[in-house]
Design an enzyme around this catalytic site. Sequence first.
Site, PDB file in Angstrom:
ATOM      1  N   SER B  21       0.827  -1.212   0.000  1.00 23.90           N
ATOM      2  CA  SER B  21       0.000   0.000   0.000  1.00 23.90           C
ATOM      3  C   SER B  21       0.862   1.263   0.000  1.00 23.90           C
ATOM      4  CB  SER B  21      -0.893  -0.008   1.238  1.00 23.90           C
ATOM      5  OG  SER B  21      -1.710   1.136   1.249  1.00 23.90           O
ATOM      6  N   ALA B  70       6.715  10.365   5.476  1.00 24.01           N
ATOM      7  CA  ALA B  70       5.504  10.759   6.194  1.00 24.01           C
ATOM      8  C   ALA B  70       4.607  11.425   5.167  1.00 24.01           C
ATOM      9  CB  ALA B  70       5.815  11.705   7.344  1.00 24.01           C
ATOM     10  N   GLY B  72       1.275  11.119   5.172  1.00 26.19           N
ATOM     11  CA  GLY B  72       0.104  11.643   5.879  1.00 26.19           C
ATOM     12  C   GLY B  72      -1.212  11.163   5.290  1.00 26.19           C
ATOM     13  N   ASN B 125      -5.806  -0.641   7.569  1.00 28.92           N
ATOM     14  CA  ASN B 125      -4.577   0.030   7.990  1.00 28.92           C
ATOM     15  C   ASN B 125      -4.768   0.499   9.427  1.00 28.92           C
ATOM     16  OD1 ASN B 125      -2.450   1.714   8.538  1.00 28.92           O
ATOM     17  ND2 ASN B 125      -2.555   2.849   6.609  1.00 28.92           N
ATOM     18  N   CYS B 128      -0.361   2.777  10.431  1.00 31.01           N
ATOM     19  CA  CYS B 128       0.387   3.931   9.930  1.00 31.01           C
ATOM     20  C   CYS B 128       0.959   4.684  11.130  1.00 31.01           C
ATOM     21  CB  CYS B 128      -0.523   4.850   9.111  1.00 31.01           C
ATOM     22  SG  CYS B 128       0.300   6.378   8.669  1.00 31.01           S
ATOM     23  N   LYS B 163      -3.364  -5.062   8.865  1.00 27.62           N
ATOM     24  CA  LYS B 163      -1.946  -4.707   8.753  1.00 27.62           C
ATOM     25  C   LYS B 163      -1.465  -4.129  10.077  1.00 27.62           C
ATOM     26  CE  LYS B 163       1.483  -2.429   5.812  1.00 27.62           C
ATOM     27  NZ  LYS B 163       1.683  -1.720   4.548  1.00 27.62           N
ATOM     28  N   GLY B 215      12.337  -0.327   3.812  1.00 20.62           N
ATOM     29  CA  GLY B 215      13.504  -0.758   3.042  1.00 20.62           C
ATOM     30  C   GLY B 215      14.362  -1.748   3.823  1.00 20.62           C
ATOM     31  N   GLY B 241       8.253  -5.677   4.556  1.00 24.41           N
ATOM     32  CA  GLY B 241       9.296  -4.936   5.265  1.00 24.41           C
ATOM     33  C   GLY B 241      10.651  -5.286   4.697  1.00 24.41           C
ATOM     34  N   GLY B 263       7.417  -2.777  -1.483  1.00 25.22           N
ATOM     35  CA  GLY B 263       7.169  -1.334  -1.588  1.00 25.22           C
ATOM     36  C   GLY B 263       8.439  -0.592  -1.963  1.00 25.22           C
TER      37      GLY B 263
END
Lengths: 259, 302
Positions: B21, B70, B72, B125, B128, B163, B215, B241, B263
């Site tokens: 996501s 970030a 948001g 989610n 976050c 998640k 990362g 991750g 991601g």
Amino acid sequence: MNHPIIIPILTSTIEATDIKTITFHYPGDVLPGQFFMVWIPGVDEIPMSVSQITKRVKGITFRNIGDATRALYQLKKGDHIGIRGPYGNGFTLIGKRLLFVGGGTGIAMLVPVVEQARKKKLPSTVILGVKTKNQLFFEDRLRRTGTTVLVSTDDGSLGYKGFASDLAKEILQKEKIDMVYTCGPERMMSSLLSYCKSIPFQASLERYMKCAIGICGQCCVGKGLRVCLDGPIFDGATLKKVEDFGIYRRDAAGRKILF
Amino acid sequence: MVDISTTIGPLRLKNPTMLASGIMDEDAGSMQRMMDCGAGAIVTKSIGMQPREGYANPTVVELEYGLLNAMGLPNPGIELYGEEVKKLRTSNVPIIGSIYAADADEFVSLAEKMQRFGANALELNVSCPHAKQYGLEVGCDPVLLQEIVTSVKQNVSIPVFIKVSPNIMNLVQIVQGAEKASADAIVAINTVKAMKIDLETRCPVLANKTGGYSGKAIKPIGVRCVYDIAQAVDIPIIGVGGITTGEDAIEYFMAGASAVQIGSAVYYRGPDVFKSVCEEIKTWMKNHGTTTIKELIGAACR
């Protein structure tokens, strides 16, 4: 690495009403058409195409129009900004007879590629389109390259009265042009593309950007083309398949905003 | 012959690499490109009830061993984003609608809409790390989370994934609560709460000051979380991750993951990362005499 490097402003020059050029030391290679992410600490970070390229110094030219550019406009020689980049693909010089069409502040980022073309002695014509004559800038800088410069104003206060794309249409009908380069309001550029028919075309697109490194998706057009990484320069064949081109952009939330 | 298809409950994936996501999921076009690049499933960006612009830039910076962001939770709101999801409903790649909200009622409303727009599953989610009222603030409260999952499950028929965040001490309690509330799978992990300070300006680089780290650097954290979750629940786990190579994915399978999400590696290796990781998984399996992903899932937990 893709994080801002803090550097002092070398010069800050007024080019026309509300238009300024800021220069800074940047010894790396930058291609005409590429851009930097410019961080004004505490305010915002925005994409800015390069408008001046020398070996050690690079420059950006912008209109005082939003929060970030207003803050940038107030900064003086010696004040600090953050720079990351350069990003994007840059223009490709192809062909012999070239036509450059700049609208508004879009003129700024075309100048380095005109200078590059003239260094190679390529015959070229530049159309500078502005709303009214006091918004014109870089005319002298362009004339010094030996290129033909034509001016159009929406109100007829100088040169051709009408849009730069309409003046370009007349030239395209009269002369054999190998490549058209453009940057400016997107509706102007999409009109120009329709006038070009089979003439090769390169346009620089502008979109709201966040990451500038090709992952967040904010600046995508068409089928996932990232303006920050796959662009900002796209050719005519690609743009003919981009349904957004000349029609809409997205705001920070991702809502479509019609041009 | 090596078979890299996998299943997450009733959801069947042709390969175990899903788009995480918040990456290249602004609209139908960008998600379509990720499908064309080989993603086995697509998770949408996190969508809320109302349009939200997210934070000012800088929103993303690259650090030595990962990316810090970030954003948001920027999104155009469920109604407008629904148009993008609808365009993809004929695709044979599953679409997982990621949603965020502050309470059960809003989660239910978003879930019902996502289902109607054609999403094949949901990802809640609740992790976050940088949005007030949302994400992690919901996902660290076991009572609230259980209420949300129970309500969503009662109102939709598509699978519901949760998640979770690595930034909590009660991870096991949280995932067991989600399982009890009939969640179909756990997605672990979201980004790790982090900060970068610029020395010259003496201020945090991100406009929001704190962000989420992703990362390579966070892979061991993700692997540990998936391993802990695998001991605690019987529902499938999707690992995320720091997955950049096929071997990273295999490590997650061994920790207990049935599939993985990618991601940051879209940045490190480009959009073709999905194809590359799948090829690397196949090569590893061939070299190790493994024919199905299933043989690898939880191999390190036995």
